[in-house]
Design an enzyme around this catalytic site. Structure first.
Site, PDB file in Angstrom:
ATOM      1  N   GLY A 274     -44.597  64.154  39.221  1.00  0.00           N
ATOM      2  CA  GLY A 274     -45.514  63.086  39.601  1.00  0.00           C
ATOM      3  C   GLY A 274     -45.748  62.133  38.453  1.00  0.00           C
ATOM      4  O   GLY A 274     -45.394  62.396  37.301  1.00  0.00           O
ATOM      5  N   GLN A 275     -46.340  60.979  38.793  1.00  0.00           N
ATOM      6  CA  GLN A 275     -46.609  59.954  37.789  1.00  0.00           C
ATOM      7  C   GLN A 275     -47.886  59.235  38.173  1.00  0.00           C
ATOM      8  O   GLN A 275     -48.147  58.988  39.356  1.00  0.00           O
ATOM      9  CB  GLN A 275     -45.439  58.964  37.710  1.00  0.00           C
ATOM     10  CG  GLN A 275     -45.626  57.872  36.672  1.00  0.00           C
ATOM     11  CD  GLN A 275     -44.362  57.052  36.478  1.00  0.00           C
ATOM     12  OE1 GLN A 275     -43.280  57.478  36.858  1.00  0.00           O
ATOM     13  NE2 GLN A 275     -44.509  55.890  35.871  1.00  0.00           N
ATOM     14  N   GLY A 276     -48.715  58.930  37.175  1.00  0.00           N
ATOM     15  CA  GLY A 276     -49.970  58.247  37.431  1.00  0.00           C
ATOM     16  C   GLY A 276     -50.244  57.183  36.393  1.00  0.00           C
ATOM     17  O   GLY A 276     -49.360  56.801  35.618  1.00  0.00           O
ATOM     18  N   CYS A 277     -51.494  56.716  36.376  1.00  0.00           N
ATOM     19  CA  CYS A 277     -51.870  55.632  35.473  1.00  0.00           C
ATOM     20  C   CYS A 277     -51.731  56.017  34.007  1.00  0.00           C
ATOM     21  O   CYS A 277     -51.459  55.173  33.158  1.00  0.00           O
ATOM     22  CB  CYS A 277     -53.315  55.204  35.746  1.00  0.00           C
ATOM     23  SG  CYS A 277     -53.607  54.562  37.410  1.00  0.00           S
ATOM     24  N   PHE A 278     -51.933  57.277  33.706  1.00  0.00           N
ATOM     25  CA  PHE A 278     -52.029  57.678  32.308  1.00  0.00           C
ATOM     26  C   PHE A 278     -50.903  58.595  31.839  1.00  0.00           C
ATOM     27  O   PHE A 278     -50.908  59.036  30.701  1.00  0.00           O
ATOM     28  CB  PHE A 278     -53.380  58.355  32.057  1.00  0.00           C
ATOM     29  CG  PHE A 278     -54.538  57.500  32.470  1.00  0.00           C
ATOM     30  CD1 PHE A 278     -54.836  56.337  31.779  1.00  0.00           C
ATOM     31  CD2 PHE A 278     -55.312  57.833  33.565  1.00  0.00           C
ATOM     32  CE1 PHE A 278     -55.891  55.532  32.160  1.00  0.00           C
ATOM     33  CE2 PHE A 278     -56.374  57.036  33.953  1.00  0.00           C
ATOM     34  CZ  PHE A 278     -56.664  55.877  33.248  1.00  0.00           C
ATOM     35  N   GLY A 279     -49.964  58.907  32.706  1.00  0.00           N
ATOM     36  CA  GLY A 279     -48.879  59.768  32.270  1.00  0.00           C
ATOM     37  C   GLY A 279     -48.093  60.360  33.413  1.00  0.00           C
ATOM     38  O   GLY A 279     -48.176  59.895  34.559  1.00  0.00           O
ATOM     39  N   VAL A 281     -46.214  64.194  35.094  1.00  0.00           N
ATOM     40  CA  VAL A 281     -46.219  65.653  35.142  1.00  0.00           C
ATOM     41  C   VAL A 281     -44.791  66.121  35.402  1.00  0.00           C
ATOM     42  O   VAL A 281     -44.121  65.621  36.306  1.00  0.00           O
ATOM     43  CB  VAL A 281     -47.156  66.188  36.242  1.00  0.00           C
ATOM     44  CG1 VAL A 281     -47.071  67.716  36.301  1.00  0.00           C
ATOM     45  CG2 VAL A 281     -48.590  65.778  35.979  1.00  0.00           C
ATOM     46  N   LYS A 295     -47.810  68.067  31.178  1.00  0.00           N
ATOM     47  CA  LYS A 295     -48.393  66.742  31.367  1.00  0.00           C
ATOM     48  C   LYS A 295     -48.103  65.920  30.121  1.00  0.00           C
ATOM     49  O   LYS A 295     -48.434  66.336  29.006  1.00  0.00           O
ATOM     50  CB  LYS A 295     -49.902  66.841  31.573  1.00  0.00           C
ATOM     51  CG  LYS A 295     -50.307  67.567  32.845  1.00  0.00           C
ATOM     52  CD  LYS A 295     -51.828  67.651  32.929  1.00  0.00           C
ATOM     53  CE  LYS A 295     -52.250  68.385  34.190  1.00  0.00           C
ATOM     54  NZ  LYS A 295     -51.922  67.629  35.410  1.00  0.00           N
ATOM     55  N   ASP A 386     -63.839  64.612  37.206  1.00  0.00           N
ATOM     56  CA  ASP A 386     -62.820  63.963  38.050  1.00  0.00           C
ATOM     57  C   ASP A 386     -62.336  64.928  39.126  1.00  0.00           C
ATOM     58  O   ASP A 386     -61.139  65.150  39.301  1.00  0.00           O
ATOM     59  CB  ASP A 386     -61.652  63.489  37.185  1.00  0.00           C
ATOM     60  CG  ASP A 386     -60.727  62.518  37.922  1.00  0.00           C
ATOM     61  OD1 ASP A 386     -61.124  62.030  39.013  1.00  0.00           O
ATOM     62  OD2 ASP A 386     -59.623  62.251  37.420  1.00  0.00           O
TER      63      ASP A 386
END
EC number: 2.7.10.2
Length: 526
Positions: A274-279, A281, A295, A386
């Protein structure tokens, strides 16, 4: 996500047939106060064969007891009574030079057990000495050393393990009774056309003389004799005992005794999850042997010094329903090494193919597991900040664990720290936290209420059709989401308690966990 080694790829399982010879015959990052004589089995409510679904609506929300559930038996404890010889319950391959490799069944002499979860041991078989994970061994000739003894696991956890469709009829385990101190329970998988796959529970009572029995007419001097007898004769049980319930190897407490800050070169990133705003996985391996999730944080996401300080606290949080933090690479780009959960984030799981088959009892069971993990966070005076489905990870048998606790506090991105930007999870955040930065365990409770809507809607974004600004404004003026379709009013009432304006009027996670258990957890057959 339970961790497993890359050799073999899948989690190691143990199963022993009890058939007599003459018989015939089975991620996360991207994506106690309260408010206000024949054996008679207590049968599990009717499940379908898919995932062990319970067809009948539960008494409250779910007909399951999920208090403090585990994914592997609790076996070894501290040494007592001078016992120093233990037996290995699983194979263990050492990952660093100071650890000791051993095979299942190997006898080990414990040299020192004062260093927590890693004991210094000497192998009687190989003559070598090194550190071993304490939860991989049990005292020799004790009940804890029996493959079928699962210790202090809950009724619901036993059902989660036994309802695997691959288990044959008669698959079983023995556990401590939840209702009677000193007694045990025999849990057995069964199948019939009316109920499908189900589990029956039989109370094993203890005689004053030290023997055991399920029915008083058939008594045994030991649990081992009882199991051996019922493996040959049903004698009032739903089926004779056939196979020991399979289970994965338990997680070790850390990658190794002294593996915490590790070199980046020891990690291999293999599959992006996966990929998000901050990095991102990744699924990967450590030291070429150990399956882990990694991560990777974009440079500048957080201060390495602040992260390392927080990680020292995070690694001390250990609970069956929290994703285990294994190790870190503390220089940028920061790597966080955690246990690998095979089914990924709860959000993706709910929205995926498997989510279509989940029914209310299973969804409530997942909620109860999350509440159990958060109740521990509550007891430890920690705050998640969160809590949402994207930060819950799912493993085999619908096991759920809370991930990413505490990381949100360290993020230095301006669009996040402003608490109004696109990167900030406004729809999950309590108004006092979103408006004034007051993050507490009670703001986590608010977020848990939002997470309950994600569960009941199979991953729908909260406040559908509304933007972040509108949500913040309307919630501050008293708006709360209505009851989702097909969600019981009793469950929506629990959500509403989580969304009370005054944080102190919101329930505790301890209370929420209790409310997500059946109205009565007494086991009739126990």
């Amino acid at each position: 996500m339970g961790s497993s080694k890359s050799k073999p790829k899948g989690p190691s399982q143990r199963r022993r047939s009890l058939e007599p010879p003459d018989s015939t015959h089975h991620g996360g990052f991207p994506a106690s106060q309260t408010p206000n004589k024949t054996a008679a089995p207590d049968t599990h409510r009717t499940p379908s064969r898919s995932f062990g679904t319970v067809a009948t609506e539960p008494k409250l929300f779910g007909d399951f007891n999920t208090s403090d559930t585990v994914t592997s038996p609790q076996r070894a404890g501290a040494l007592a009574g001078g016992v120093t010889t233990f037996v290995a319950l699983y194979d263990y391959e050492s990952w660093i030079e100071t650890d000791l490799s051993f095979k299942k069944g190997e006898r080990l002499q414990i040299v020192n057990n004062t260093e927590g979860n890693w004991w210094l041991a000497h192998s009687v078989t190989t003559g070598q000495t090194g550190y071993i994970p304490s939860n991989y061994v049990a005292p020799s000739d004790s009940i804890q050393a029996e493959e079928w003894y699962f210790g202090k696991i809950t009724r619901r956890e036993s059902e989660r393990l036994l309802l695997n469709p691959e288990n044959p009829r008669g698959t079983f385990l023995v556990r401590e009774s939840e209702t009677t101190k000193g007694a045990y329970c025999l849990s057995v998988s069964d199948f019939d056309n009316a109920k499908g796959l189900n589990v029956k529970h039989y109370k094993i009572r203890k005689l004053d003389s030290g023997g055991f029995y399920i029915t008083s007419r058939t008594q045994f001097s030991s649990l081992q004799q009882l199991v051996a007898y019922y493996s040959k004769h049903a004698d009032g049980l739903c089926h004779r005992l056939t196979n020991v319930c399979p289970t994965s190897k338990p997680q070790t407490q850390g990658l190794a005794k002294d593996a915490w800050e590790i070199p980046r070169e020891s990690l291999r990133l293999e599959v992006k999850l996966g990929q998000g705003c901050f990095g991102e996985v990744w699924m990967g391996t450590w030291n070429g042997t150990t399956r882990v999730a990694i991560k990777t944080l974009k440079p500048g996401t957080m201060s390495p010094e602040a992260f390392l300080q927080e990680a020292q606290v995070m690694k001390k949080l250990r609970h069956k329903k929290l994703v285990q933090l294994y190790a870190v690479v503390s220089e940028e780009p920061i790597y966080i090494v955690i246990e690998y959960m095979s089914k990924g984030s709860l959000l993706d799981f709910l929205k995926g193919e498997m989510g279509k088959y989940l029914r209310l009892p299973q969804l409530v069971d997942m909620a109860a597991q999350i509440a159990s993990g958060m109740a521990y966070v509550e007891r430890m005076n920690y705050v998640h900040r969160d809590l949402r489905a994207a930060n819950i990870l799912v493993g085999e048998n619908l096991v759920c664990k809370v991930a990413d606790f505490g990381l949100a506090r360290l993020i230095e991105d301006n669009e996040y720290t402003a608490r109004q930007g696109a990167k900030f999870p406004i729809k999950w955040t309590a108004p006092e936290a979103a408006l004034y930065g007051r993050f507490t365990i009670k703001s986590d409770v608010w977020s848990f209420g939002i997470l309950l809507t994600e569960l009941t809607t199979k991953g729908r974004v909260p406040y559908p059709g509304m933007g972040n600004g509108e949500v913040l404004d309307r919630v501050e003026r008293g708006y709360r989401m209505p009851c989702p379709p097909e969600c019981p009013e009793s469950l929506h009432d629990l959500m509403s308690q989580c969304w009370r304006r005054d944080p102190e009027e919101r329930p505790t996670f301890e209370y929420l966990q209790a409310q997500l258990l059946p109205a009565c957890v007494l086991e009739v057959a126990e």
